[in-house]
Design an enzyme around this catalytic site. Structure first.
Site, mmCIF file in Angstrom:
data_model
loop_
_atom_site.group_PDB
_atom_site.id
_atom_site.type_symbol
_atom_site.label_atom_id
_atom_site.label_comp_id
_atom_site.label_asym_id
_atom_site.label_seq_id
_atom_site.Cartn_x
_atom_site.Cartn_y
_atom_site.Cartn_z
ATOM 1 N N PRO A 158 0.829 -1.215 0.000
ATOM 2 C CA PRO A 158 0.000 0.000 0.000
ATOM 3 C C PRO A 158 0.857 1.257 0.000
ATOM 4 O O PRO A 158 1.923 1.295 0.617
ATOM 5 C CB PRO A 158 -0.775 -0.112 1.319
ATOM 6 C CG PRO A 158 0.106 -0.926 2.202
ATOM 7 C CD PRO A 158 0.921 -1.839 1.315
ATOM 8 N N ARG A 189 -0.837 4.965 -1.078
ATOM 9 C CA ARG A 189 -1.766 6.060 -0.811
ATOM 10 C C ARG A 189 -2.442 5.951 0.557
ATOM 11 O O ARG A 189 -2.552 6.935 1.282
ATOM 12 C CB ARG A 189 -2.842 6.035 -1.900
ATOM 13 C CG ARG A 189 -3.810 7.187 -1.836
ATOM 14 C CD ARG A 189 -4.995 6.967 -2.772
ATOM 15 N NE ARG A 189 -4.657 6.410 -4.051
ATOM 16 C CZ ARG A 189 -4.414 7.137 -5.149
ATOM 17 N NH1 ARG A 189 -4.482 8.442 -5.103
ATOM 18 N NH2 ARG A 189 -4.117 6.551 -6.282
ATOM 19 N N CYS A 221 0.227 28.414 -16.336
ATOM 20 C CA CYS A 221 -0.380 29.038 -17.513
ATOM 21 C C CYS A 221 -1.231 28.055 -18.292
ATOM 22 O O CYS A 221 -0.959 27.774 -19.465
ATOM 23 C CB CYS A 221 0.719 29.614 -18.378
ATOM 24 S SG CYS A 221 1.738 30.733 -17.444
ATOM 25 N N TYR A 267 1.014 11.076 -3.810
ATOM 26 C CA TYR A 267 1.225 11.396 -5.221
ATOM 27 C C TYR A 267 1.146 12.887 -5.522
ATOM 28 O O TYR A 267 0.615 13.298 -6.558
ATOM 29 C CB TYR A 267 0.235 10.613 -6.100
ATOM 30 C CG TYR A 267 0.358 9.117 -5.941
ATOM 31 C CD1 TYR A 267 1.442 8.426 -6.481
ATOM 32 C CD2 TYR A 267 -0.577 8.382 -5.210
ATOM 33 C CE1 TYR A 267 1.569 7.049 -6.310
ATOM 34 C CE2 TYR A 267 -0.443 7.008 -5.031
ATOM 35 C CZ TYR A 267 0.634 6.348 -5.600
ATOM 36 O OH TYR A 267 0.765 4.988 -5.427
#
Ligand code: LLP
Length: 428
Positions: A282, A284, A356, A385
């Protein structure tokens, strides 16, 4: 007494912003440790012969690697850089796994020579390359072979990895897999311990795991009967989902692991297979909710039908919205409990970055307190992430990382300086 400012890990976020600047990644290491403890208690201690290898791609710094080591977990790395980082803090080499679908010779050489615990083979050519370096260093390298279980995970297409035709792993059908296993079994320098799969990321449906397991266990049975190959270890990847709403906690790890382990034990029994060691990867789930990002509001543009709140970061420090339509929640740092501001005529509010591009949005349709230029906001659940996927687009400096816990703050990664951004850029 805490003032009304947002606090994270017991530290006032306004003070953090004043001291370390913005944008700022702030990690409550207490939350990361609690996640590791939960995995120890509900997985490693509940089910025998199990391992956890934290997927460093979600968030990896040297202090993070040390934290993971202290918490007793191993580390999954996918590149020379991640491996080099782990080695630089002397992360226990045997608890490192090298993953990746396009490993270079240098990556394989460093993996073998440094003695990583497992290399997860993703292409038949890797077998000979690993063998070459293992022979050269007089070692027998433990390996897994990654397979694509042919299951379409219920998640964003960009982060589903286990479907048929995936660029990852060996397909279940055809000769590629049995040939690789036969080759590895015969090799003096390879010790093929088992199989690996990773069905995808942000998984909330345990069926994705059980369906994959069904296919893999059938495969294990076939491989045993046809090749005499025993899968001693099975790495079932990562993927546990993380929620975006700070008011809700993610699923407990046992929501996944109990289902997975029960399925595994039942199926092994009915197929007459020995229960392999199970390894989880694992990423995240361990870090997402521990992290927030603090930004300063540069200006607010009220247009007919839409209000833009423009902040001093964006897709360079968090490309996840632009890439995966990720959703976040934010609050005003000075007034986190305040009522959500109702703009006249219910104007749509968009929190946007400074890059931009029109796609540089952090939150579309944001519900947030009244803000003005100069205010600070914090985006929740940005621990995974973001730092690891940050870029220098528009020559923006990568923000600093601060670890907080029990009212104490420590700088874990410095903000890039203007000199850092010029380093290596040669005038020719
Ligand atoms: N193991 C393997 C082989 C993986 O490819 C991954 C993630 C993991 C473990 C950890 O998965 P997790 O537990 O973190 O879901 N950048 C995307 C996520 C990409 C995941 C890639 N592989 C995002 O921001 O959502």
């Amino acid at each position: 007494m805490q003032n009304q400012n947002l606090h994270w890990g017991g530290v006032d976020c306004l003070e953090l912003a004043n001291k370390f600047g913005t944008p700022l990644y702030v990690y409550d290491t207490g939350i990361i440790k609690a996640r590791c403890r939960e995995l120890r208690e509900t997985f490693l201690e509940r089910w025998e012969n199990t391992r956890v290898r934290y997927a460093g791609k979600a968030f990896l710094t040297r202090s993070m690697a040390k934290l993971i080591e202290r918490e007793g977990l191993g580390l999954d790395v996918v590149s020379f850089g991640e491996l080099n980082l782990a080695l630089s803090v002397n992360f226990p080499h045997e608890k490192i796994e090298m993953n990746g679908n396009a490993k270079s010779h240098e990556e394989i050489a460093l993996s073998v020579k440094s003695g990583v615990g497992r290399i997860i083979v993703d292409h038949p050519d890797e077998l000979q390359i690993i063998e070459h370096y293992a022979k050269e260093s007089g070692k027998i390298q433990k390996i897994f072979i990654r397979v694509a279980p042919g299951v379409d995970a219920h998640t964003h297409a960009y982060i589903a990895t286990g479907q048929t035709g995936s660029k990852f792993g060996f397909p279940l059908e055809g000769r590629m897999l049995p040939e690789a296993i036969t080759y590895a079994m015969k090799s003096e320098f390879l010790d093929i311990r088992g199989l690996h799969f990773h069905v995808g990321s942000q998984i909330f449906d345990t069926d994705d795991y059980t369906k994959s397991l069904e296919k893999i266990l059938e495969l294990m049975k076939t491989l045993k009967d046809s090749l005499g190959f025993t899968t001693h270890e099975l790495n079932i990847g990562g993927g546990f989902g993380a929620v975006i709403n700070p008011a809700i906690k993610s699923m407990k790890s046992e929501f996944y692991t109990d289902v997975i382990m029960k399925k595994l034990h039942e199926s092994c029994k009915s197929l007459g297979l020995e229960v392999p060691r199970i390894i989880l990867e694992p990423g995240r789930w361990i870090v997402s909710e521990a992290g927030i990002t603090i930004y300063r509001v540069e200006n607010i543009k009220e247009l007919p039908g839409i209000t833009y709140i423009a902040v001093n970061g964006g897709m360079a420090d968090n490309p996840r919205v632009a890439l995966y339509n990720a959703e976040y929640n934010a609050v005003s740092v000075s007034n986190p409990e305040g009522a959500i501001y109702n703009r006249e005529g219910n104007t749509h509010v968009s929190i946007v970055g400074k890059c931009c591009e029109s796609g540089d949005v952090l939150i579309e349709g944001a519900k947030i307190q009244k803000l003005q230029a100069g205010d600070l906001i914090a985006l929740y659940n940005t621990g995974a992430y973001t730092f690891s996927m940050a870029s220098n687009y528009n020559c923006l400096a990568r923000p600093a990382v601060v670890f907080v816990e029990n009212g104490e703050a420590k700088l874990a990664v410095e903000r890039q300086s203007p000199e850092d951004l010029l380093r290596g850029d040669l005038l020719v």
